[in-house]
Design a protein around this motif. Structure first.
Motif, PDB file in Angstrom:
ATOM      1  N   SER A  53      -5.806 -54.334 -47.688  1.00 33.21           N
ATOM      2  CA  SER A  53      -5.608 -55.616 -46.522  1.00 33.21           C
ATOM      3  C   SER A  53      -5.124 -56.981 -47.318  1.00 33.21           C
ATOM      4  N   TYR A  54      -5.799 -57.104 -48.666  1.00 36.92           N
ATOM      5  CA  TYR A  54      -5.290 -58.370 -49.113  1.00 36.92           C
ATOM      6  C   TYR A  54      -3.850 -58.176 -49.534  1.00 36.92           C
ATOM      7  N   ALA A  55      -3.207 -56.846 -49.900  1.00 40.18           N
ATOM      8  CA  ALA A  55      -2.198 -57.003 -50.445  1.00 40.18           C
ATOM      9  C   ALA A  55      -0.992 -57.172 -49.182  1.00 40.18           C
ATOM     10  N   GLU A  56      -1.704 -56.658 -47.930  1.00 33.73           N
ATOM     11  CA  GLU A  56      -0.755 -56.922 -46.550  1.00 33.73           C
ATOM     12  C   GLU A  56      -0.846 -58.524 -46.135  1.00 33.73           C
ATOM     13  N   VAL A  76      11.582 -56.274 -56.361  1.00 31.56           N
ATOM     14  CA  VAL A  76      10.659 -56.126 -57.810  1.00 31.56           C
ATOM     15  C   VAL A  76       9.241 -55.000 -57.299  1.00 31.56           C
ATOM     16  N   CYS A  77       8.752 -55.096 -56.343  1.00 33.74           N
ATOM     17  CA  CYS A  77       7.767 -54.567 -55.871  1.00 33.74           C
ATOM     18  C   CYS A  77       8.140 -52.921 -55.704  1.00 33.74           C
ATOM     19  N   PHE A  78       9.248 -52.813 -55.198  1.00 37.66           N
ATOM     20  CA  PHE A  78       9.811 -51.503 -54.998  1.00 37.66           C
ATOM     21  C   PHE A  78       9.953 -50.585 -56.316  1.00 37.66           C
ATOM     22  N   ALA A 135       2.713 -52.340 -50.559  1.00 35.43           N
ATOM     23  CA  ALA A 135       2.462 -53.278 -49.471  1.00 35.43           C
ATOM     24  C   ALA A 135       2.680 -54.764 -49.541  1.00 35.43           C
ATOM     25  N   PHE A 136       2.408 -54.978 -50.784  1.00 38.83           N
ATOM     26  CA  PHE A 136       2.661 -56.473 -51.148  1.00 38.83           C
ATOM     27  C   PHE A 136       4.139 -56.748 -50.980  1.00 38.83           C
ATOM     28  N   GLY A 137       4.773 -55.819 -51.129  1.00 35.14           N
ATOM     29  CA  GLY A 137       6.283 -56.048 -51.112  1.00 35.14           C
ATOM     30  C   GLY A 137       6.774 -55.996 -49.796  1.00 35.14           C
ATOM     31  N   GLY A 138       5.899 -55.805 -48.728  1.00 32.61           N
ATOM     32  CA  GLY A 138       6.154 -55.612 -47.431  1.00 32.61           C
ATOM     33  C   GLY A 138       6.868 -54.479 -47.046  1.00 32.61           C
ATOM     34  N   VAL A 306       7.556 -55.073 -40.509  1.00 29.28           N
ATOM     35  CA  VAL A 306       7.260 -54.488 -41.789  1.00 29.28           C
ATOM     36  C   VAL A 306       5.697 -54.382 -41.956  1.00 29.28           C
ATOM     37  N   GLY A 307       5.355 -53.898 -43.145  1.00 28.80           N
ATOM     38  CA  GLY A 307       3.897 -53.355 -43.076  1.00 28.80           C
ATOM     39  C   GLY A 307       3.383 -52.272 -42.401  1.00 28.80           C
ATOM     40  N   SER A 308       1.847 -51.949 -42.530  1.00 24.81           N
ATOM     41  CA  SER A 308       1.589 -50.574 -41.726  1.00 24.81           C
ATOM     42  C   SER A 308       1.655 -50.768 -40.302  1.00 24.81           C
ATOM     43  N   GLY A 309       1.705 -52.086 -39.806  1.00 30.15           N
ATOM     44  CA  GLY A 309       2.028 -51.794 -38.421  1.00 30.15           C
ATOM     45  C   GLY A 309       0.907 -52.186 -37.531  1.00 30.15           C
TER      46      GLY A 309
END
Length: 473
Positions: A53-56, A76-78, A135-138, A306-309
């Protein structure tokens, strides 16, 4: 550390040797590994959910405060998520459910060491870190599939650590119970965990291990609820006063969403086959291109793409803004394709639910539905799209039912699941997870050892152990 564990095992043996009733002693010893695994699964699932949740929220903050930064942060995250998996645990990539299914099929003594590549302690931390970075990278990824592999790894490790004098426990049953407990803790859906174990994981008679399975799901769910409270994953959408024609809308939604889910999986598999043949340099270029595309989608259309939705699901179900634009389902599906094929860790459960919700939302707008009718089409789309991915209609229906606590529409949801299952078979006879399972088995070099193992029911059908089955040690 080894000396400490040895001392603990000796004390435990002396303690249990004092129990005079041999039957009670055996039952307690058989149950303890499942209790410990379930409690640990609940704790890890809660901690993972909070971190996810914090990453999102971090990704959402970047999108709103400095959207330009995504064109740097997302690649970078991917890349880091892919490198982490490739370097430390190649079988931690993707959802995690196919790895668990493969481990269950391969739970035989001669595959003991090879199964460790699919489920182990290293997989746990790599899975968590890689998916959090995605998740942090979208990335359009979820945490539910990873939680299932994490839970399977926890139960598997506990089974390995049992001393030689402990009653023998089926590795297969430990892994299956762990996976079901992981799903129950991730979504707070105990019935969904049970149905998932029967429909997707076991495909055998539940009486072989029913006590262990029920205990694992209950303890993991209670542990999660004790820390997070008795929450619903989504909430209580209004589905009262439905129109008489709404079953026709459910059928149409299920048809489109089921085809969409199965078609998306077919495309993902084809892209993975192509990318898998590339050399490292070409793969890195592909990962960067996918990340930049995700950043562009977020920059142009906003964070809900983006994200989990979960944002789309809550917006369409619980606000007056129920009708999304026609292109939203395509963007959600494109995001899943771009994220899943990069090689990082992350699940497809939540993104599939979000894509299905957007399909139902679009159709409800075209059909000029009332708010209640729109909600049922959104829920039907969620069930149907997930069924198109997993080919588990009852699991999908029960999961959505438990997420919303709307028991009066159970027949609508089951209808959506069955229709989606039938139409998805037109696209591909095998499920997404089945294809990935065979891919992991092939990559691990396990085909020669893969032999069908007959399941012999134990003397006590409610027992989780078996002294005459080939997958015991």
């Amino acid at each position: 550390m080894v000396r400490l564990l040895t001392g603990i095992r000796r004390r435990l043996k002396r303690m249990f040797d004092r129990i005079r009733n041999e039957r009670m002693k055996q039952n307690v010893l058989q149950a303890i590994p499942f209790w410990i695994g379930s409690l640990l699964t609940g704790l890890v699932a809660v901690a993972y959910a909070i971190m996810f949740s914090y990453a999102e929220k971090g990704a959402e903050w970047m999108m709103h405060k400095a959207s330009w930064s995504l064109f740097i942060a997302t690649p970078v995250c991917f890349l880091f998520a892919w490198w982490l998996v490739k370097k430390y645990a190649p079988f931690a990539r993707g959802s995690g459910i196919p790895q668990v299914i493969a481990a269950i099929e391969l739970s035989t003594p001669k595959d003991e060491k090879k199964i460790n590549r699919l489920l182990n302690l290293k997989v746990i931390w790599v899975k968590i870190v890689s998916s959090l970075v995605m998740a942090f990278g979208g990335g359009v990824v979820g945490r539910e599939g990873p939680t299932i592999q994490i839970a399977g790894s926890i139960f598997r490790t506990i089974n390995q650590w049992l001393p030689a004098w402990w009653p023998k426990i089926s590795r297969r049953n430990m892994i299956m119970t762990g996976a079901a407990a992981g799903l129950a803790a991730a979504f707070n859906t105990p019935l969904g965990g049970l149905v998932f174990a029967v429909e997707e994981l076991t495909r055998t008679h539940i009486s072989y291990f029913r006590t262990a399975l029920f205990t694992g799901v209950i303890l993991a769910g209670l542990t999660a609820q004790a820390l997070l409270g008795p929450y619903l994953y989504l909430g209580y959408p209004d589905v009262s006063h439905l129109s008489g024609w709404i079953f026709a809308g459910v059928l149409l939604t299920a048809l489109i969403a089921g085809l969409g889910g199965s078609a998306l999986c077919r495309v993902i598999l084809r892209v993975m086959n192509i990318v898998g043949r590339w050399k490292v340099t070409k793969k890195i270029i592909y990962i960067i291109a996918c990340a930049l595309a995700i950043a562009l989608i977020s920059f142009v259309w906003g964070s809900s793409m983006v994200g989990s939705g979960k944002e789309i699901m809550t917006q369409t179900l619980f606000t007056n803004n129920k009708h999304v634009e026609w292109y939203v389902p395509f963007l959600r599906m494109l995001g899943s394709l771009l994220s899943f094929t990069t090689g990082g860790a992350g699940g497809v459960f939540a993104p599939a639910l979000a894509a299905g919700a957007s399909v139902g939302s679009v159709l409800s707008g075209w059909l000029h539905c009332t708010p209640a009718d729109a909600n049922i089409l959104i829920l039907a789309g969620m069930v149907a799209f997930l069924t198109g991915v997993t080919r588990t209609p009852f699991t999908s229906a029960i999961l959505v039912l438990e997420m919303t606590d709307r028991h009066n529409v159970i027949f609508h949801l089951m209808l959506a699941g069955m229709v989606a299952y039938l139409v998805s078979m037109l696209v591909d006879k095998r499920s997404f997870y089945d294809h990935l399972k065979h891919r992991f088995i092939h990559e691990a070099g396990l085909e020669p050892a893969l032999q069908p193992q007959p399941e012999t029911p134990p003397a006590n059908p409610s027992s989780a152990t078996s002294t005459n089955k080939p997958d015991n040690h």
